[in-house]
Design a protein around this motif. Structure first.
Motif, PDB file in Angstrom:
ATOM      1  N   TYR A  77      27.863 -94.322  15.326  1.00 45.54           N
ATOM      2  CA  TYR A  77      27.079 -93.263  14.956  1.00 45.54           C
ATOM      3  C   TYR A  77      25.732 -93.234  15.611  1.00 45.54           C
ATOM      4  O   TYR A  77      25.257 -91.978  15.631  1.00 45.54           O
ATOM      5  N   GLY A  78      25.555 -94.047  16.413  1.00 46.39           N
ATOM      6  CA  GLY A  78      24.155 -94.058  17.187  1.00 46.39           C
ATOM      7  C   GLY A  78      23.914 -95.445  18.132  1.00 46.39           C
ATOM      8  O   GLY A  78      24.646 -96.384  17.743  1.00 46.39           O
ATOM      9  N   GLY A  79      22.870 -95.263  18.770  1.00 39.06           N
ATOM     10  CA  GLY A  79      22.490 -96.476  19.556  1.00 39.06           C
ATOM     11  C   GLY A  79      22.606 -96.366  21.071  1.00 39.06           C
ATOM     12  O   GLY A  79      23.683 -95.700  21.280  1.00 39.06           O
ATOM     13  N   PRO A  80      21.962 -97.358  21.887  1.00 42.36           N
ATOM     14  CA  PRO A  80      22.364 -97.328  23.464  1.00 42.36           C
ATOM     15  C   PRO A  80      23.748 -97.551  23.671  1.00 42.36           C
ATOM     16  O   PRO A  80      24.259 -96.962  24.651  1.00 42.36           O
ATOM     17  N   ALA A  81      24.490 -98.370  22.910  1.00 49.68           N
ATOM     18  CA  ALA A  81      25.865 -98.800  23.218  1.00 49.68           C
ATOM     19  C   ALA A  81      27.010 -97.462  23.041  1.00 49.68           C
ATOM     20  O   ALA A  81      27.872 -97.659  23.406  1.00 49.68           O
ATOM     21  N   TYR A  82      26.347 -96.450  22.290  1.00 47.68           N
ATOM     22  CA  TYR A  82      27.108 -95.249  22.338  1.00 47.68           C
ATOM     23  C   TYR A  82      27.690 -94.572  23.544  1.00 47.68           C
ATOM     24  O   TYR A  82      28.685 -93.962  23.778  1.00 47.68           O
ATOM     25  N   VAL A  83      26.891 -95.020  24.699  1.00 46.90           N
ATOM     26  CA  VAL A  83      27.240 -94.544  26.095  1.00 46.90           C
ATOM     27  C   VAL A  83      28.500 -95.097  26.475  1.00 46.90           C
ATOM     28  O   VAL A  83      29.284 -94.592  27.277  1.00 46.90           O
ATOM     29  N   LEU A  84      29.184 -96.195  25.985  1.00 46.53           N
ATOM     30  CA  LEU A  84      30.451 -96.653  26.253  1.00 46.53           C
ATOM     31  C   LEU A  84      31.496 -96.066  25.302  1.00 46.53           C
ATOM     32  O   LEU A  84      32.681 -96.459  25.577  1.00 46.53           O
ATOM     33  N   TYR A 136      38.272 -90.434  30.884  1.00 44.59           N
ATOM     34  CA  TYR A 136      39.181 -91.084  31.642  1.00 44.59           C
ATOM     35  C   TYR A 136      38.643 -92.503  32.224  1.00 44.59           C
ATOM     36  O   TYR A 136      39.126 -93.585  32.013  1.00 44.59           O
ATOM     37  N   LEU A 137      37.475 -92.267  32.695  1.00 38.93           N
ATOM     38  CA  LEU A 137      36.815 -93.535  33.123  1.00 38.93           C
ATOM     39  C   LEU A 137      36.466 -94.583  31.999  1.00 38.93           C
ATOM     40  O   LEU A 137      36.675 -95.824  32.269  1.00 38.93           O
ATOM     41  N   ILE A 138      36.073 -94.340  30.957  1.00 43.01           N
ATOM     42  CA  ILE A 138      35.642 -95.136  29.812  1.00 43.01           C
ATOM     43  C   ILE A 138      37.154 -95.769  29.622  1.00 43.01           C
ATOM     44  O   ILE A 138      37.125 -96.859  29.052  1.00 43.01           O
ATOM     45  N   LEU A 139      38.005 -95.037  29.017  1.00 43.86           N
ATOM     46  CA  LEU A 139      39.377 -95.533  28.683  1.00 43.86           C
ATOM     47  C   LEU A 139      40.042 -96.399  29.472  1.00 43.86           C
ATOM     48  O   LEU A 139      40.676 -97.429  29.263  1.00 43.86           O
ATOM     49  N   ASN A 140      40.100 -96.025  30.934  1.00 46.31           N
ATOM     50  CA  ASN A 140      40.756 -96.829  31.889  1.00 46.31           C
ATOM     51  C   ASN A 140      39.982 -98.065  32.197  1.00 46.31           C
ATOM     52  O   ASN A 140      40.431 -99.139  32.560  1.00 46.31           O
ATOM     53  N   LEU A 141      38.769 -97.877  32.723  1.00 46.72           N
ATOM     54  CA  LEU A 141      37.822 -98.823  33.226  1.00 46.72           C
ATOM     55  C   LEU A 141      37.085 -99.956  32.403  1.00 46.72           C
ATOM     56  O   LEU A 141      37.063-101.038  32.419  1.00 46.72           O
ATOM     57  N   TYR A 142      36.609 -99.499  31.124  1.00 44.88           N
ATOM     58  CA  TYR A 142      35.894-100.250  30.216  1.00 44.88           C
ATOM     59  C   TYR A 142      36.847-100.605  29.425  1.00 44.88           C
ATOM     60  O   TYR A 142      36.980-101.796  28.811  1.00 44.88           O
ATOM     61  N   LEU A 143      37.584 -99.846  28.540  1.00 41.69           N
ATOM     62  CA  LEU A 143      38.594-100.362  27.461  1.00 41.69           C
ATOM     63  C   LEU A 143      39.990-100.882  28.015  1.00 41.69           C
ATOM     64  O   LEU A 143      40.848-101.052  27.013  1.00 41.69           O
TER      65      LEU A 143
END
Length: 185
Positions: A77-84, A136-143
């Protein structure tokens, strides 16, 4: 950039409207990409406030969330980690969509409905052009989900594009009606 008191108030109103739009649908489920009314608010902000102020109002909404206020639709719901979060790219896209929509409508709102709709549809295209690659990038590279581009389109575009076209038309009609009414006063 200088903003008048009127600009600050209008920008704050649209940032608040974006918060309300996100909170209205917060409890509908946990899809990777949830249905949202925030795109409607972003398009409306651009169409009614112009590119610069419309984008600034949506930027304020995003910054509130990044600072930790619980204004976003999905956990956390918020916070800097939301960019991920996979959908954060759409939030960035909403800022640009408001800007593009506002820039394509003449100052003072003296344009026909077709111009408003075209500007809003350009805004829709912009937030998909930013949001889908980010997804695409978050799903593939981060998650580490290993999804193809077509799978990402099936998750983040196909289920929503029809509703987003309707949101663009509604935002266009409302913005044009308000502009016409204000010119008549």
């Amino acid at each position: 950039m200088k903003f008048s008191a009127r600009d600050i108030i209008l920008g704050a109103m649209f940032a608040s409207l974006a918060v309300v739009a996100a909170l209205l649908l917060r409890f509908l489920g946990s899809a990777i990409v949830p249905f949202s009314l925030v795109p409607f608010v972003a398009l409306l902000a651009g169409a009614m406030l112009g590119g610069r102020l419309g984008a600034m109002s949506i930027l304020v909404y995003v910054l509130m969330g990044l600072l930790g206020l619980p204004v976003f639709e999905k956990p956390p719901y918020g916070g800097p980690a939301y960019v991920l979060q996979p959908t954060f790219g759409f939030l960035l896209g909403f800022i640009l969509a408001a800007y593009v929509t506002g820039k394509l409508i003449p100052a003072g709102g003296d344009a026909g409905l077709f111009r408003y709709i075209a500007a809003s549809l350009a805004g829709v295209a912009v937030y998909y052009l930013v949001g889908l690659p980010y997804l695409y990038l978050i799903l593939n590279l981060y998650l580490g989900k290993a999804l193809s581009a077509m799978a990402v389109i099936k998750i983040g575009f196909i289920p929503f594009v029809g509703a987003d076209i309707v949101k663009a038309a509604l935002a266009s009609g409302l913005a044009r009606a308000v502009a016409r009414r204000l010119r008549a006063v």
